[in-house]
Design an enzyme around this catalytic site. Structure first.
Site, mmCIF file in Angstrom:
data_model
loop_
_atom_site.group_PDB
_atom_site.id
_atom_site.type_symbol
_atom_site.label_atom_id
_atom_site.label_comp_id
_atom_site.label_asym_id
_atom_site.label_seq_id
_atom_site.Cartn_x
_atom_site.Cartn_y
_atom_site.Cartn_z
ATOM 1 N N LYS A 1 0.837 -1.192 0.000
ATOM 2 C CA LYS A 1 0.000 0.000 0.000
ATOM 3 C C LYS A 1 0.877 1.250 0.000
ATOM 4 C CE LYS A 1 -3.889 -1.918 2.660
ATOM 5 N NZ LYS A 1 -4.924 -1.739 1.640
ATOM 6 N N ARG B 1 -10.072 -11.691 2.019
ATOM 7 C CA ARG B 1 -10.895 -12.766 1.444
ATOM 8 C C ARG B 1 -10.207 -14.114 1.570
ATOM 9 N NH1 ARG B 1 -11.278 -9.462 -4.057
ATOM 10 N NH2 ARG B 1 -11.241 -7.820 -2.471
HETATM 11 N N1 BES Z 1 -8.034 -3.908 4.441
HETATM 12 C C1 BES Z 1 -8.195 -3.528 3.098
HETATM 13 C C2 BES Z 1 -9.520 -2.784 2.850
HETATM 14 C C3 BES Z 1 -9.659 -1.458 3.522
HETATM 15 C C4 BES Z 1 -9.342 -0.292 2.827
HETATM 16 C C5 BES Z 1 -10.144 -1.338 4.787
HETATM 17 C C6 BES Z 1 -9.509 0.937 3.440
HETATM 18 C C7 BES Z 1 -10.299 -0.113 5.392
HETATM 19 C C8 BES Z 1 -9.981 1.027 4.708
HETATM 20 C C9 BES Z 1 -8.195 -4.757 2.199
HETATM 21 O O1 BES Z 1 -7.378 -5.781 2.624
HETATM 22 C C10 BES Z 1 -7.669 -4.310 0.878
HETATM 23 O O2 BES Z 1 -6.544 -3.915 0.819
HETATM 24 N N2 BES Z 1 -8.500 -4.386 -0.152
HETATM 25 C C11 BES Z 1 -8.108 -3.982 -1.459
HETATM 26 C C12 BES Z 1 -8.673 -4.986 -2.440
HETATM 27 C C13 BES Z 1 -8.145 -4.809 -3.836
HETATM 28 C C14 BES Z 1 -6.669 -5.119 -3.887
HETATM 29 C C15 BES Z 1 -8.930 -5.727 -4.754
HETATM 30 C C16 BES Z 1 -8.682 -2.586 -1.693
HETATM 31 O O3 BES Z 1 -9.789 -2.306 -1.240
HETATM 32 O O4 BES Z 1 -7.986 -1.785 -2.308
HETATM 33 MN MN MN Z 2 -5.373 -5.540 1.955
#
Ligand code: BES
Ligand code: MN
Ligand code: ZN
Length: 497
Positions: free
Chosen positions: A273, A347
């Site tokens: 990230k 997931r």
């Molecule tokens: N934990 C994150 C989702 C999240 C984002 C929670 C912002 C709280 C605030 C999750 O693991 C994630 O990173 N999801 C990705 C999925 C994508 C790579 C398909 C996302 O939402 O960008």
């Molecule tokens: Mn994630």
């Protein structure tokens, strides 16, 4: 802040709060104070033209004549026929914030609703509940905060029929404590709460009568949980899978199952990230925190139901041993997963946790909670969590419970048309679709591939687990969204015989 209940008596010090109905109609205690003070209440209302007596509107009267109290606070109650439990909780919370803001140390709430639909005992209990929820604060690491910035209110007395109020407050006090417990877990940084220490917190709840089992990495490997294990493999912190059981129902009744995503820190892994805001990912275990708090609450109030809570606990880190984009892992279900983005890790955690749960416990229904997608924030913002379900009755019950407690859900569709987007060329399924379309639905479709015929719902709580602004019963920070909702869901639909 200590909360107590007592019959009404004009206090000798501190603040006294009395209710005013919409259009300025005084409740009995407000009338009494108006008389004692030679009309100070009436004059204050006349001098406050913007005050309409609507819910949560407040008018302070500082140092009122003929009384030794420091202040009277007039609190708007809205319309008598619209008075309800939720509104009183919000008022209790709003008052705590106000009294802390002005530096009061003690207060007496004499909010008398007269002949309304709520009994006086229930009224007092709901005010107290709202007050307790709002008084929560995560300040254990603040060592230099100036005293005048700290909450001042140390004692709150809610007046009414005390015995009745105490009885009505018993389960609500347990709920407030469970919510605070979850908020603490979610607020703790990732150097303090990681899979082993979060599992320890769950184990600590055996004192409530919960049966708690912890699977370590060896047991998880034996069970073939390579979806979870793949997420964990880049971290020096070993994973855990925790099972909590509460047996308050009929001996062989199938349990209700609650499953939580517990990513104690989500860097994204190799699909890392960006730096900005990454610290927020300490609360990527909120789903697990809510499940743990819910199980505590069911046990604390001796719920007449069988329930099982399963949480998958991992840290998602990049390192030389981390999972790579393109890796293929075999989940406990036997399905192979092509991991094209290591940041779509929640997931993967749910895949094995849900499969394990339904395989072992044959639950009557299964509900998972997860901070799964940023896309749910794009869709619903911070006011509703996303609801997905393979069963309409389950979806309706969850939505109704959410509405009742003020934790709102909005249902989004599941459909084979979306599901096809995660077919993989190299494995049975891939963990991302490859474009940004319908991101939260894609996440839910992936999760659904690991659910058999059991009624199942998925709550995407990424937008509601943490709040950047205060709300009446939810101070900013960790919300524990889901604890009250699921407790209400259980008590409204599964404990009535
Ligand atoms: N934990 C994150 C989702 C999240 C984002 C929670 C912002 C709280 C605030 C999750 O693991 C994630 O990173 N999801 C990705 C999925 C994508 C790579 C398909 C996302 O939402 O960008
Ligand atoms: Mn994630
Ligand atoms: Zn995550």
């Amino acid at each position: 802040m200590k909360i107590s209940f007592a019959e009404f008596e004009l206090p000798g010090s501190g603040a006294v709060v009395v209710g005013v109905w919409e259009e300025g109609v005084l409740t009995a205690p407000a009338r009494r104070l108006d008389e004692t003070t030679g009309g100070a209440v009436t004059r204050a209302l006349a001098a406050s033209p913007r005050f309409r007596g609507k819910r949560n509107e407040l008018v302070p009267i500082v140092a009122p004549p003929n009384l030794s109290v420091s202040r009277i606070v007039l609190a708007g109650l809205g319309k008598p026929d619209a008075a309800d439990a939720r509104g009183l909780e919000d008022l209790g919370g709003t008052l705590v914030a106000h009294l802390n803001g002005v530096g009061e140390t003690r207060a007496t709430l004499a909010v008398d609703l007269g002949d309304s639909a709520l009994s006086p005992g229930e009224t007092a209990a709901r005010l107290a509940f709202g007050a307790a929820l709002r008084a929560y604060r995560f300040d254990k690491y603040r060592t230099t905060e100036r005293p005048e910035r700290k909450p001042s209110l140390s004692a709150l007395t809610v007046t009414g029929p005390a015995a009745e109020a105490r009885l009505a407050y018993r389960d609500l006090a347990a709920a407030a404590e469970a919510v605070a417990f979850t908020r603490d877990l979610v607020s703790e940084p990732a150097n303090v709460i990681y899979p082993e220490t979060l599992a320890d917190q769950a184990v600590g709840l055996s004192s409530f009568g919960l049966e708690v089992e912890v699977l370590d990495e060896t047991r998880m490997t034996e069970r073939g949980m390579h979806a979870i294990l793949g997420v964990s493999q880049g971290s020096v912190r070993p994973p855990r899978l925790v099972v909590m059981r509460w047996n308050g129902g009929a001996k062989d009744a199938a349990p209700l199952a609650f499953v939580g995503k517990g990513v104690t820190f989500d860097t994204g892994g190799i699909s890392i990230k960006p730096a900005a805001g990454m610290g927020e990912m300490k609360w990527d275990m909120a789903g697990a925190g809510v499940v743990i708090g819910l199980m505590r609450l069911l046990a604390a109030r001796n719920a007449k139901v069988n329930a099982v809570g399963v949480v998958g606990l991992v840290e998602n880190m990049p390192s030389g041993s981390a999972q790579r984009p393109g890796d293929i892992v075999k989940s406990m279900s036997g399905q192979t997963i092509e991991v094209l983005n290591t940041d779509a890790e929640g997931r993967l955690v749910l895949a094995d946790a849900l499969w394990y749960c339904q395989d072992r416990f044959k639950p009557a229904l299964m509900i998972d909670l997860a901070t799964l997608t940023g896309a749910i924030i794009v869709a619903l913002g911070h006011d509703h969590a996303g609801l997905f379900a393979n069963n309409d009755e389950l979806a309706e019950r969850l939505a109704a419970a959410g509405k009742a407690v003020g934790e709102k859900l909005w249902r989004l569709p599941l459909d084979d048309a979306y599901n096809r987007a995660i077919d993989s060329d190299a494995a049975d399924v891939k963990n991302i679709a490859g474009d940004r379309a319908a991101g939260s639905i894609i996440g839910a479709e992936f999760v659904q591939r690991f659910v058999n015929k059991v009624p199942w719902a998925h709550l995407d709580i990424a937008g509601v687990a943490w709040s950047k602004k205060d709300a009446p019963t939810v101070p900013k920070g960790a919300t524990a969204f889901g604890v009250r909702l699921l407790d209400r869901f259980v008590s409204d639909y599964y404990e009535k015989g």
